[in-house]
Design a protein around this motif. Structure first.
Motif, mmCIF file in Angstrom:
data_model
loop_
_atom_site.group_PDB
_atom_site.id
_atom_site.type_symbol
_atom_site.label_atom_id
_atom_site.label_comp_id
_atom_site.label_asym_id
_atom_site.label_seq_id
_atom_site.Cartn_x
_atom_site.Cartn_y
_atom_site.Cartn_z
ATOM 1 N N LEU A 31 74.100 41.105 -75.947
ATOM 2 C CA LEU A 31 73.269 41.361 -77.133
ATOM 3 C C LEU A 31 73.015 42.863 -77.244
ATOM 4 C CD1 LEU A 31 71.842 39.540 -79.280
ATOM 5 C CD2 LEU A 31 69.739 39.865 -77.970
ATOM 6 N N GLY A 32 73.351 43.407 -78.406
ATOM 7 C CA GLY A 32 73.121 44.841 -78.632
ATOM 8 C C GLY A 32 72.729 45.103 -80.073
ATOM 9 N N ARG A 33 72.544 46.359 -80.381
ATOM 10 C CA ARG A 33 72.202 46.745 -81.750
ATOM 11 C C ARG A 33 73.370 47.482 -82.391
ATOM 12 N NH1 ARG A 33 67.051 46.388 -82.975
ATOM 13 N NH2 ARG A 33 65.554 46.143 -81.305
ATOM 14 N N ASP A 48 69.882 44.444 -87.226
ATOM 15 C CA ASP A 48 71.031 45.058 -86.554
ATOM 16 C C ASP A 48 71.397 44.389 -85.225
ATOM 17 O OD1 ASP A 48 68.801 45.868 -85.153
ATOM 18 O OD2 ASP A 48 69.530 47.907 -84.803
ATOM 19 N N ILE A 49 70.648 43.371 -84.815
ATOM 20 C CA ILE A 49 70.907 42.787 -83.485
ATOM 21 C C ILE A 49 72.139 41.879 -83.552
ATOM 22 C CG2 ILE A 49 69.961 41.325 -81.668
ATOM 23 C CD1 ILE A 49 67.292 42.602 -82.100
ATOM 24 N N THR A 50 73.068 42.156 -82.638
ATOM 25 C CA THR A 50 74.440 41.627 -82.775
ATOM 26 C C THR A 50 74.966 41.195 -81.402
ATOM 27 O OG1 THR A 50 74.772 43.154 -84.609
ATOM 28 C CG2 THR A 50 76.771 42.331 -83.547
ATOM 29 N N LEU A 51 75.816 40.162 -81.396
ATOM 30 C CA LEU A 51 76.423 39.676 -80.147
ATOM 31 C C LEU A 51 77.870 40.152 -80.024
ATOM 32 C CD1 LEU A 51 75.156 35.987 -80.057
ATOM 33 C CD2 LEU A 51 74.738 37.706 -78.286
ATOM 34 N N GLY A 82 72.823 38.285 -84.451
ATOM 35 C CA GLY A 82 72.611 38.030 -83.021
ATOM 36 C C GLY A 82 71.387 37.190 -82.702
ATOM 37 N N ILE A 83 70.278 37.462 -83.359
ATOM 38 C CA ILE A 83 69.038 36.762 -82.993
ATOM 39 C C ILE A 83 69.135 35.268 -83.311
ATOM 40 C CG2 ILE A 83 66.605 36.516 -83.704
ATOM 41 C CD1 ILE A 83 66.873 38.672 -81.710
#
Ligand SMILES: Cc1cc2nc3c(=O)[nH]c(=O)nc-3n(C[C@H](O)[C@H](O)[C@H](O)COP(=O)(O)OP(=O)(O)OC[C@H]3O[C@@H](n4cnc5c(N)ncnc54)[C@H](O)[C@@H]3O)c2cc1C
Length: 382
Positions: free
Chosen positions: A167-169, A177-180, A228-229
């Motif tokens: 998980l990153g931004r 912006d949270i993305t896998l 992502g979230i």
């Protein structure tokens, strides 16, 4: 209404397999503080990871009901909670790819995981695990790649994993912006470990993953940029109910053993099993085990039916899993008296159990999610 139960024949098969693999090596790998990759390989070869995967992706085309027979059998036969925690991490990763992955993701990553590669899901950072929105790991685009920098902590299988969902931004995406990212752990810039020195679950090594300019192809983003979230909250639901299923399966034989001991150990001229306070401890553990098992089956039913109760039910299952494992292993320790308190399998079982109060979201976070879900469902009904 629950329509299926874990398949008993499959569960028995995996219980027998775990008894001759995981259980035989658990002590050795506890000493080493490593994942028992030999048993991992044998379990993969037996087809565990493909049980809920469609045949077109190399699986056996079953359902998650077929799959849960594996952690049930392996928890009962392997007698190693740590190994089961590593399995939960792998199962969650496979479900993420199945649920949010494209066909290209499935073709690229599932054969590796089904074949015995070890997977990890890396959310937690030094800034904390409960509030995943505080993560700092970030990626910048560079042509058809993203370049990822950051540092993950306490990741199950982190020091051993071959692949990981991280998980990153993506700050250039704006607020959401949270993305896998799916990452090959053998890629340049990935540094795994060292293994953390935990009080329990030592056969499920956790540790940091450092990402130093790791180049990830844009097509290896899972669930879209900013998705992502939602993807994480949905997919950790399976992990949460699996804790409940394996808690009950792990504690069943332990409680049988406790009963047997209580019937042969004497105090005050009778077996201790005849003392009502002892009986009460044993029955309290049994109440908790059965409640955990059945609420976890209910949670799985809600999840596979895509019910709006699924998130709530999975948190209820996870909450009970941790509390029941603590109670069940503490019951064994108490009934065995001083023998239970000696360094050995009973004290180790309690130490392992305590980790499940934190891993997969703490007990407090399950309460928080249950309350939030009650509000959400109440608002929807109004
Ligand atoms: C065995 C094990 C395996 C793990 N595996 C993984 C993994 O594979 N991947 C991964 O990403 N992480 C993993 N973790 C990390 C785990 O997810 C985090 O430890 C957990 O989410 C808690 O985060 P924290 O330790 O930073 O505690 P914090 O988030 O700092 O919380 C500290 C305390 O505050 C409480 N708290 C925080 N917020 C609230 C709130 N809103 N309301 C009430 N109480 C609150 C918590 O319940 C806790 O008691 C693992 C941990 C363990 C122990």
């Amino acid at each position: 209404m629950i329509r299926h139960f874990a398949t008993p024949e499959l569960r028995d098969t995996y219980q027998e397999l775990a008894a001759v693999t995981v259980a035989q090596r658990a002590e050795e790998f506890t000493q080493k503080g490593r994942l028992d990759r030999e048993s991992w390989r044998e379990i993969a070869d037996a087809g565990v990871w493909g049980l809920a995967v469609p045949t077109e992706w190399g699986g056996s085309g079953g359902t998650w009901w077929d799959f849960v027979a594996a952690p049930e059998g392996i928890a009962a036969g392997g007698r190693d909670l740590g190994f089961c925690l590593s399995m939960v991490a792998q199962a969650g990763l496979i479900r993420s790819i199945l649920t949010y992955g494209t066909d290209e993701h499935k073709a690229a990553w599932l054969p590796r995981l089904l074949g015995g590669d070890v997977g990890a899901t890396a959310l937690t950072e030094t800034t904390g695990g409960s509030d995943v929105t505080r993560i700092r790991t970030a990626a910048v685009s560079d042509g058809d790649h993203y370049v990822l920098n950051g540092h993950k902590d306490h990741i199950t299988n982190g020091p051993e994993a071959d692949v990981a969902l991280v998980l990153g931004r993506v700050p250039e995406a704006g607020q959401q912006d949270i993305t896998l990212f799916m990452i090959d752990m053998h890629a340049d810039g990935v540094v795994q470990g060292p293994i953390e020195d935990m009080m329990g679950n030592r056969t499920s090594p956790t540790g940091p993953i450092a990402l130093d300019g790791v180049r990830v192809e844009a097509r290896n983003i899972v669930g879209g940029i900013g998705g992502g979230i939602d993807a994480v909250y949905n997919t950790i639901s399976l992990d949460r109910l699996l804790y409940g299923i394996l808690a009950a399966a792990y504690l069943d034989p332990l409680l049988d053993e406790v009963m047997e001991y209580a019937q042969q150990r004497h105090a005050f001229k009778v077996p201790i099993a005849e003392h009502q306070y002892v009986q009460g401890r044993i029955t309290d553990a049994k109440f908790a085990i059965e409640a955990t098992r059945w609420v976890s089956y209910g949670a799985l039913d809600a999840l596979v039916q895509d019910s709006d109760q699924a998130s709530l039910m999975c948190s209820v299952a996870k909450y009970h899993a941790g509390e029941t494992l603590k109670l069940g292993t503490e019951t064994a320790l108490r009934v065995y008296g001083h023998l239970g308190y000696m360094e050995g399998r009973h004290s180790q079982a309690l130490r392992d159990a305590l980790g499940t109060l934190i891993a997969g979201g703490t007990a407090e976070i399950q309460r928080k999610n249950v309350f939030n879900q009650m509000q959400r469902l109440g608002a929807r009904a109004a």
